[in-house]
Design an enzyme around this catalytic site. Structure first.
Site, PDB file in Angstrom:
ATOM      1  N   LYS A 112       1.932  -9.106  39.039  1.00 24.07           N
ATOM      2  CA  LYS A 112       2.459  -8.289  40.134  1.00 24.07           C
ATOM      3  C   LYS A 112       3.039  -9.130  41.264  1.00 24.07           C
ATOM      4  O   LYS A 112       3.875  -8.673  42.034  1.00 24.07           O
ATOM      5  CB  LYS A 112       1.350  -7.408  40.703  1.00 24.07           C
ATOM      6  CG  LYS A 112       0.745  -6.461  39.693  1.00 24.07           C
ATOM      7  CD  LYS A 112       1.398  -5.102  39.757  1.00 24.07           C
ATOM      8  CE  LYS A 112       0.743  -4.146  38.772  1.00 24.07           C
ATOM      9  NZ  LYS A 112       1.303  -2.805  38.829  1.00 24.07           N
ATOM     10  N   SER A 136      -4.111   0.404  42.882  1.00 21.06           N
ATOM     11  CA  SER A 136      -5.536   0.328  42.539  1.00 21.06           C
ATOM     12  C   SER A 136      -6.027  -1.113  42.609  1.00 21.06           C
ATOM     13  O   SER A 136      -7.201  -1.379  42.475  1.00 21.06           O
ATOM     14  CB  SER A 136      -5.787   0.890  41.144  1.00 21.06           C
ATOM     15  OG  SER A 136      -5.241   0.024  40.174  1.00 21.06           O
TER      16      SER A 136
END
Lengths: 312, 312
Positions: free
Chosen positions: B51, B76
């Site tokens: 990410k 999350s």
């Protein structure tokens, strides 16, 4: 005295049978340690530990007749797996004496590599007695996990590779169990390092090497109540003189320090290392004032852990 | 349509801020899969997941004024850590909306990287509502974890690097959560692969992407009772068209298959991967008849796991 050329020959000999393992770093761990730390990931080695290096070298040095009679060793696990895997690659039968206390995952590894397991009491006496008996009964060659010269030379190739990648390391840390890895690494640092010192990490709960260097003779352990199951054995007649001459010190750590270093490596580096391997980082962190801003290599000795029995 | 040059420019732009992660293999896993498998280890990426690539690219594309107002996202965990870390490196404030169900280790990561956490109910509606509100209140730019074009391009650089290292891969497997990684990877395979197909791995318990490709429109999940906490979100308007055009299929797996693949990777490769990452190997093993003797890349998406809550 083992010569430089013997290490070079060994490395060439075992190369086709081992992985050249990667070296990893972590900015966060560098920050915590106040040093640049280079982890030689022998947990990624075939069989999950550096032991494959020495085992392969020793088996490759046997005559055809000796290979025909098989090999025998005693080990709590990683050397057992390494001998089984090395022997299997070369079509040699491997007899493996393992203490009943050996981790299940290591026994499973030996079985997968088709080693024949003989269980014994978890004492050095029982291990040696059983291995000697099998050697007599079968004619198999006894390979000592840490005191065999060919094994010591083979284990030194991990530090050789690390120094090829990072020639200007100030220090290399190894765990100290039977003494094979640290003796081999000390020879590698002596011949291939640029004033590179070698330090051992050892649990307080099995600090025989520390006491041996103090007394000048090989000491045993009255008890070995440590998580670092690979470090319960004691030094040997061949590796102790090398250690005395070429190792700069042994740093002892508590069980809490081992668990905490292990968790740091798992969480931050995302690699699986066994408690015996975490002892080295624990030792560096305990003594970090002495290694400030240095370049430090750490031999991550193995990653064979029972995942169902983690200390955290 | 995103152009090849945009991926190349992105990779050049983010290079100073990311690791070029290593690619690992396991003979045993190759044997089990009946294929040559190459694991791109984004668990070793900064922040512990791929990410970081998309987050960094998106922040680098902001104007100075936008950077001054900060960024906001909902996640999350892994994108939350990535945005916090990327923003911190560039001196930008990061507001992070996290569901109360997010793993503790991921919340800790965000705090360490100085992201400001806002907890919310674990539903997509609550996450989006809160993120939008913060954007309005503070002027921060909203970064969508998987549907932002700059994020999608950034995530594609992992597959780009994998194809640079192994140009003749027949297939690349990615996990499918919000769709950013698989869309970026599909673009990378399209532009840089040699007839390299892209497949998604998805839990049966959150198989929205599988159903979306069947119905031709974005489907949601009624429930998401899966260990793969990173794969509970649904596809977005920007990534879905790319997925429809360039992804060859989505392979669904059971929770048991996820745990078993995760354990295989941990025990044999000695690396820590999260359940969401194990979904890809589980998918390959489930469908291995279709990949016999092929060269298969797997994006190991991350390694941020609560070590105290392992499924084995």
């Amino acid at each position: 005295m083992i010569q430089k050329q013997e290490l070079l020959d060994c490395h060439r000999r075992i190369k086709p049978f081992i992985h050249r393992t990667t070296v990893l770093s972590s900015k966060l761990i560098n920050k915590i340690a106040g040093a640049e730390v280079f982890f030689k990931c022998e947990n990624f080695q075939r069989g999950g530990a550096y032991k494959m290096r020495g085992a392969t070298n020793a088996i490759l040095q046997l005559s055809d007749e000796q290979r025909g009679n098989g090999v025998v060793t005693h080990s709590s696990g990683n050397f057992a797996q390494a001998v089984s895997l090395g022997a299997k690659s070369l079509g040699v039968t491997a007899h493996i004496v393992m203490p009943t206390s050996a981790p299940e995952v290591k026994k499973t590894g030996v079985k997968e590599y088709e080693g024949i397991i003989y269980e014994c009491e978890p004492t050095l006496d029982a291990r040696e007695y059983n291995a000697n008996k099998i050697a007599q009964d079968t004619g198999a060659t006894l390979l000592h996990p840490s005191n065999d010269i060919d094994v010591i030379i083979g284990q030194g190739t991990a530090a050789m590779e690390l120094l090829e990648d990072y020639p200007d390391l100030n220090a290399i840390f190894c765990p100290v169990g039977g003494g094979g890895l640290i003796a081999g690494s000390a020879l590698a640092a002596h011949y291939f390092g640029n004033d590179c010192k070698v330090f051992g990490g050892e649990p307080f709960e099995a600090d025989d090497a520390y006491r041996s260097l103090q007394s000048g003779k090989i000491e045993g352990n009255e008890s070995t109540n440590t998580l670092a199951d690979g470090l319960k054995t004691t030094l040997g007649s061949n590796n102790f003189p090398i250690i005395k001459e070429h190792v700069s010190g042994i740093i002892r750590v508590t069980e809490e320090e081992i668990v905490s270093a292990m968790q740091l490596i798992w969480e931050r580096m995302k690699i699986i290392v066994e408690p015996s391997s975490a002892v080295t980082l624990a030792a560096l962190l305990t003594d970090k004032e002495n290694f400030k801003n240095q370049k430090v290599g750490i031999i991550i000795s193995g990653g064979n852990v029972d995942l169902s029995k983690l200390p955290f």
